[in-house]
Design an enzyme around this catalytic site. Structure first.
Site, PDB file in Angstrom:
ATOM      1  N   PRO A 101       0.831  -1.210   0.000  1.00 38.68           N
ATOM      2  CA  PRO A 101       0.000   0.000   0.000  1.00 38.68           C
ATOM      3  C   PRO A 101       0.867   1.262   0.000  1.00 38.68           C
ATOM      4  CG  PRO A 101      -0.618  -1.500   1.795  1.00 38.68           C
ATOM      5  CD  PRO A 101       0.579  -2.087   1.148  1.00 38.68           C
ATOM      6  N   ALA A 104       1.271   4.499   3.331  1.00 43.06           N
ATOM      7  CA  ALA A 104       0.568   3.841   4.432  1.00 43.06           C
ATOM      8  C   ALA A 104       1.534   3.335   5.490  1.00 43.06           C
ATOM      9  CB  ALA A 104      -0.266   2.690   3.876  1.00 43.06           C
ATOM     10  N   GLY A 105       2.800   3.746   5.406  1.00 45.51           N
ATOM     11  CA  GLY A 105       3.767   3.363   6.440  1.00 45.51           C
ATOM     12  C   GLY A 105       4.363   1.990   6.234  1.00 45.51           C
ATOM     13  N   GLY A 107       6.552   1.229   3.653  1.00 45.68           N
ATOM     14  CA  GLY A 107       7.828   1.289   2.933  1.00 45.68           C
ATOM     15  C   GLY A 107       7.724   1.033   1.441  1.00 45.68           C
ATOM     16  N   SER A 108       6.586   1.379   0.831  1.00 46.22           N
ATOM     17  CA  SER A 108       6.425   1.049  -0.578  1.00 46.22           C
ATOM     18  C   SER A 108       7.496   1.722  -1.453  1.00 46.22           C
ATOM     19  CB  SER A 108       5.007   1.365  -1.041  1.00 46.22           C
ATOM     20  OG  SER A 108       4.949   2.589  -1.685  1.00 46.22           O
ATOM     21  N   ALA A 110      10.576   2.773  -0.664  1.00 44.75           N
ATOM     22  CA  ALA A 110      11.908   2.185  -0.446  1.00 44.75           C
ATOM     23  C   ALA A 110      11.979   0.792  -1.067  1.00 44.75           C
ATOM     24  CB  ALA A 110      12.214   2.115   1.046  1.00 44.75           C
ATOM     25  N   ALA A 111      10.891   0.027  -0.986  1.00 46.38           N
ATOM     26  CA  ALA A 111      10.901  -1.326  -1.542  1.00 46.38           C
ATOM     27  C   ALA A 111      10.988  -1.284  -3.069  1.00 46.38           C
ATOM     28  CB  ALA A 111       9.654  -2.093  -1.101  1.00 46.38           C
ATOM     29  N   ASP A 152      14.069   2.410   7.139  1.00 43.28           N
ATOM     30  CA  ASP A 152      13.293   1.730   6.096  1.00 43.28           C
ATOM     31  C   ASP A 152      14.198   1.032   5.081  1.00 43.28           C
ATOM     32  OD1 ASP A 152      11.184   2.871   7.412  1.00 43.28           O
ATOM     33  OD2 ASP A 152      10.297   3.840   5.664  1.00 43.28           O
TER      34      ASP A 152
HETATM   35  C1  MEV Z   1       8.852   5.884   8.465  1.00 40.71           C
HETATM   36  O1  MEV Z   1       8.696   4.514   8.129  1.00 40.71           O
HETATM   37  C2  MEV Z   1       9.338   6.020   9.856  1.00 40.71           C
HETATM   38  C3  MEV Z   1       9.619   7.432  10.328  1.00 40.71           C
HETATM   39  O2  MEV Z   1      10.277   7.285  11.587  1.00 40.71           O
HETATM   40  C4  MEV Z   1      10.484   8.221   9.360  1.00 40.71           C
HETATM   41  C5  MEV Z   1      11.908   7.696   9.261  1.00 40.71           C
HETATM   42  O3  MEV Z   1      12.351   6.940  10.129  1.00 40.71           O
HETATM   43  O4  MEV Z   1      12.586   8.080   8.285  1.00 40.71           O
HETATM   44  C6  MEV Z   1       8.336   8.215  10.565  1.00 40.71           C
END
Ligand code: MEV
Length: 318
Positions: A101, A104-105, A107-108, A110-111, A152
């Site tokens: 997703p 949505a946190g 890591g899309s 970076a992946a 990430d």
């Molecule tokens: C993002 O996955 C996590 C954060 O801590 C940002 C980062 O670490 O770069 C919000």
């Protein structure tokens, strides 16, 4: 020449998001059920050096030279080529897809970068090691996130659970007993850049207040490290809840996250918190195997748009 495939998993942060940007430790694990893939193969219709990039999920079908060099896909390919320093580059095509997703946190971005770097370098006969995949992915992340902590790119490139602190050696967690996690997506898309830079502005205004909260989060991540290795789910559960209370104090939670977190806890989860950038995106809950189905159902019942369950298990000994 055959088709070469580069892959990278999604990720989820268990403890320490945001505080990790300010030098505190954090813990993240890969999520293998979602992944980014880059298929790389010869393009017999183009001239040497012409690189055709297709990411049909986002409607992109173009040549590298037509893309803005700041575009993450252009940056991932260009950084790979600069790293390899090859004299001859054949014409090739990179086809990218991902079921991680977006915003949505998980890591899309970076992946996708890691999959492209892996696929292109392997196609050109010089597969890059995980450490370089991680370093180049970080460079791409920097263009778009301004101040990424580096967690990430590491968890995704190495595909291992990590304990990460800026400026310290990366630690891979050798899991001894398994834990079970449920990831619930609020469906609200908030770019990490937005919450990181908003918190950055507030931190610059009141550094002492925010640094104290970050330090407390750092202590939670330190305590969670051993509890995670040993699967001490009672301790992990309360640490997740403590971390969530601090993330709320940092104004990073929101109504949809709060309602998913409450539903997971009411359904018997040991602990739950938002994960990643916050103000939308995903939350995670830790549950005993017996409670997993109930937690998953409870999340859907209160409006999660997607629920993924994942297991953190001991790595097979090689
Ligand atoms: C993002 O996955 C996590 C954060 O801590 C940002 C980062 O670490 O770069 C919000």
């Amino acid at each position: 020449m055959a088709v070469i495939t580069g892959k990278a998993p999604g990720k989820i942060i268990l403890f320490g998001e945001h505080a990790v940007v300010y030098g505190q430790p954090a813990i993240a694990i890969p999520v293998a059920k979602v992944k980014a893939t880059a298929h790389v193969f010869p393009d017999f219709e183009s001239r040497a050096g012409e690189i055709h990039i297709q990411a049909l999920d986002i409607g992109l079908d173009t040549f590298l030279f037509e893309l803005d060099p700041q575009h993450p896909l252009a940056a991932a390919v260009n950084l790979t080529l600069a790293e390899l320093q090859l004299e001859h580059i054949p014409a090739f095509q990179v086809q990218i897809s991902s079921n991680i997703p977006i915003s949505a946190g998980m890591g899309s971005g970076a992946a996708i970068s890691a999959a492209v770097i892996r696929g292109v370098s392997a196609f050109l006969g010089r597969p890059l090691p995980d450490s370089t995949v991680s370093a180049l992915t970080y460079e791409v992340e920097r263009i778009h996130h301004g101040n990424p902590s580096g967690i990430d790119n590491n968890v995704i490139a190495y595909n291992k659970p990590v304990y990460y602190q800026r400026g310290q050696a990366l630690q891979f967690l050798q899991i001894e007993n398994e834990t079970h996690w449920v990831i619930g997506d609020t469906g609200e898309k908030t770019p990490t850049l937005e919450t990181v830079s908003d918190l950055g502005t507030r931190h610059a205004d009141k550094p002492h207040y925010y640094d104290q909260i970050f330090q407390t989060i750092g202590v939670i991540a330190q305590k969670a490290r051993r509890a995670l290795i040993e699967a001490d789910i009672k301790t992990l559960g309360s640490l997740l809840n403590e971390n969530q209370a601090l993330l709320s104090e940092l104004d990073l939670s929101c109504t949809s996250l709060d309602s998913l977190i409450k539903a997971a806890l009411d359904a018997g989860a040991e602990g739950a918190k938002l994960s990643g950038g916050g103000r939308g995106g995903n939350m995670i809950a830790l549950a005993s195997p017996a409670k997993m189905d109930a937690v998953e159902k409870a999340l859907y019942d209160v409006g999660a748009v997607n629920v993924i369950s994942t297991k953190l298990a001991r790595e097979p000994q090689s």
